[in-house]
Design an enzyme around this catalytic site. Sequence first.
Site, PDB file in Angstrom:
ATOM      1  CG  ASP A  70      11.467  -4.190  23.018  1.00 13.49           C
ATOM      2  OD1 ASP A  70      11.262  -3.459  22.031  1.00 13.49           O
ATOM      3  OD2 ASP A  70      11.879  -3.769  24.113  1.00 13.49           O
ATOM      4  N   PRO A  89       0.825  -1.217   0.000  1.00 11.25           N
ATOM      5  CG  PRO A  89      -0.754  -1.551   1.681  1.00 11.25           C
ATOM      6  CD  PRO A  89       0.541  -2.078   1.162  1.00 11.25           C
ATOM      7  N   GLY A  90       0.403   2.266  -0.735  1.00 14.27           N
ATOM      8  CA  GLY A  90       1.067   3.570  -0.719  1.00 14.27           C
ATOM      9  C   GLY A  90       2.248   3.715  -1.649  1.00 14.27           C
ATOM     10  CB  THR A  91       4.217   1.370  -3.651  1.00  9.35           C
ATOM     11  OG1 THR A  91       3.146   0.521  -4.068  1.00  9.35           O
ATOM     12  CG2 THR A  91       4.855   0.791  -2.406  1.00  9.35           C
ATOM     13  N   GLY A  92       2.146   3.822  -4.977  1.00  7.21           N
ATOM     14  CA  GLY A  92       1.859   4.620  -6.170  1.00  7.21           C
ATOM     15  C   GLY A  92       1.179   3.873  -7.289  1.00  7.21           C
ATOM     16  CE  LYS A  93      -1.105  -1.360  -5.229  1.00  7.86           C
ATOM     17  NZ  LYS A  93      -0.411  -0.844  -4.034  1.00  7.86           N
ATOM     18  CB  THR A  94      -4.273   4.510  -7.224  1.00  9.72           C
ATOM     19  OG1 THR A  94      -4.665   3.306  -6.568  1.00  9.72           O
ATOM     20  CG2 THR A  94      -5.504   5.207  -7.754  1.00  9.72           C
ATOM     21  CG  HIS A 145      13.168  -0.822  28.053  1.00 14.11           C
ATOM     22  ND1 HIS A 145      12.705  -2.078  28.328  1.00 14.11           N
ATOM     23  CD2 HIS A 145      12.986  -0.648  26.720  1.00 14.11           C
ATOM     24  CE1 HIS A 145      12.258  -2.640  27.223  1.00 14.11           C
ATOM     25  NE2 HIS A 145      12.406  -1.770  26.226  1.00 14.11           N
ATOM     26  CD  GLU A 146      13.282   3.096  24.967  1.00 12.51           C
ATOM     27  OE1 GLU A 146      13.954   2.855  23.939  1.00 12.51           O
ATOM     28  OE2 GLU A 146      12.150   2.617  25.154  1.00 12.51           O
TER      29      GLU A 146
END
Length: 639
Positions: free
Chosen positions: A527, A231-236, A452-453
């Site tokens: 995670d 989705p969103g890669t520019g097919k339409t 944690h981070e």
Amino acid sequence: MASEKNSNNFKVSPWWIYAGLIALFIVLNVIGGSGFQDATKISYSKFNEYLDKGQIQKVVVYNKTEGEAYLTQAALKNKAHEKVAKDMLGNLNKGPHYSFDIGNDEIFQNKIVKAAQDGKLKDYDFKARSNWTELFGTLLPFIVIIGLWILIMRRMSGGAGGAGGQIFNIGKSKAKLFDEKTDVKITFKDVAGLEGAKEEVQEIVEFLRNPEKYTVLGGKIPKGALLVGPPGTGKTLLAKAVAGEAKVPFFSLSGSDFVEMFVGVGASRVRDLFKQAKDKAPAIIFIDEIDAVGRARGKNNFSGSNDERENTLNQLLTEMDGFGTNTHVIVLAATNRADVLDKALMRAGRFDRQIYVDLPDIRERKEIFEVHLTPLKKVDDLDVDFLAKQTPGFSGADIANVCNEAALIAARNNKTAVDKQDFLDAVDRIVGGLEKKNKIVTTDEKRAIAVHEAGHATVSWMLEHAAPLVKVTIVPRGQSLGAAWYLPEERLIVRPEQMLDEMCATMGGRAAEKVMFDKISTGALSDLEKVTKQARAMVTIYGLNEKLGNVTYYDSSGQSEYNFSKPYSEETAQTIDKEISNLIETEYQRAIKILQDNKDKLEQLANILIEKEVIFKDDLETIFGKRPYNLPAEETDIV
């Protein structure tokens, strides 16, 4: 020219016709003498009473059977006549005020003449009245009802500018026909990246513009092309560019437009669609989200009843393989679920070409950024290469969203131009979610989040194949309490040691809690979900496990999702579960070992994170020194 356009587009509304009929009826009533208010019906004896008292000014007799009486001005002031003194609008009623039936015509006529001679009646008249106005008045309600019924039927059938055929027009195609002069403004210049896909569809446009160039050598024009990709890669968008470039009729609709609650409608719409396209050939048909009707037949149909979607697909298969190559009708379709499409739909002769529209690489992302940056008011020294590097894995739609969010953030901060920091904030906003600085976090929770981070950052810094760190934050975003941003290397193939290093870095958060507090918490849920998916992929999909060997249980056709049984035995299932657990636990212990060796630096990093809330790559270099590994992703330039 404007007046000419308006005169051509002028349409007479049916409501105007009905209003005119009603107005005509009122006018006829007024002209006919009845006015806005019918005369009050009285008895013949009552009329004689009023006549004897001299309250009648004028009498008009119609057809010797019915009379109408007009009262004098003095009589109108009498309380007995107050009901007829004024009309329905509150004005003085000019008459007739009363109507009555006449018994014996000769006796009545003599009485009227005598009253006139005695001065009790000023005027009288005898008239003949036709009944056509009464007949019209009687028929008018029926005419209006029939007219309204015709209007409703026309609107339901789409004939009078209605909202699309629902009854008589339900079997017609809902495809929108684009006019290249007015509707479609997008061309191939507006589509950045996708060079291979553009080349394929440009050739399809050339087929329609100059078919003899290809058919003279004996070649046949392809019947269809399927655009496949995430989705969103520019097919339409690519299909819109085809519509803008083709200069031929372009029919566009979605796969769901064939689906209706009535049986047989989908197949009927398919037939109508291809009939329209053949009539306007050369033409292009574009079906977006074709998986709505193109799913494999015979799957997931437990009811045993007639499947309307399958009938629609059967008709689509027949139409695509039914018209000859000389009709010059090409079908374009787009989907992100090519694995569930029916094999008969995918075969050559229907969709001859499958064009894969993948996520853009770093070079294509730069081109997409340049397209979406054009309308923005940005700083002069904006580094587009840097933006392309900071957005790995982003689709074209994501990049458009980044540019829009950056402009909104700059406007929120009262800036006159969009700068680099706005784009970085936009990427953070899209990837991590909205900042929640007002979220209540206790001191202990804040320290646990920081540790944690810091654990993620420390382990990833020490591993060769882990993605390079960009920044770490303990400011809550979206559903997460903290986050670490990485710049992953864009690999075409992934080796086991690379996946293991990524898993180890992912487990660094929980491992840091164990090392620092000797306790673990629920903060590592995302995670654990990530490493479990990675470990399962290594064992069951990519065949990277020594115990199971070179075996995959992945089904690229997507048919396995309809099966209730697993493609392996119970013993193998137990082995798979054990190997997944072993992989995760091994990397967890490895992360603990790394953090124990660097516990003082981990604590120092956590303290800085608590103080600043956000730390960057430079802060890690201050504590750990230069990273021992130089990954290609950190040195990649756009070529």
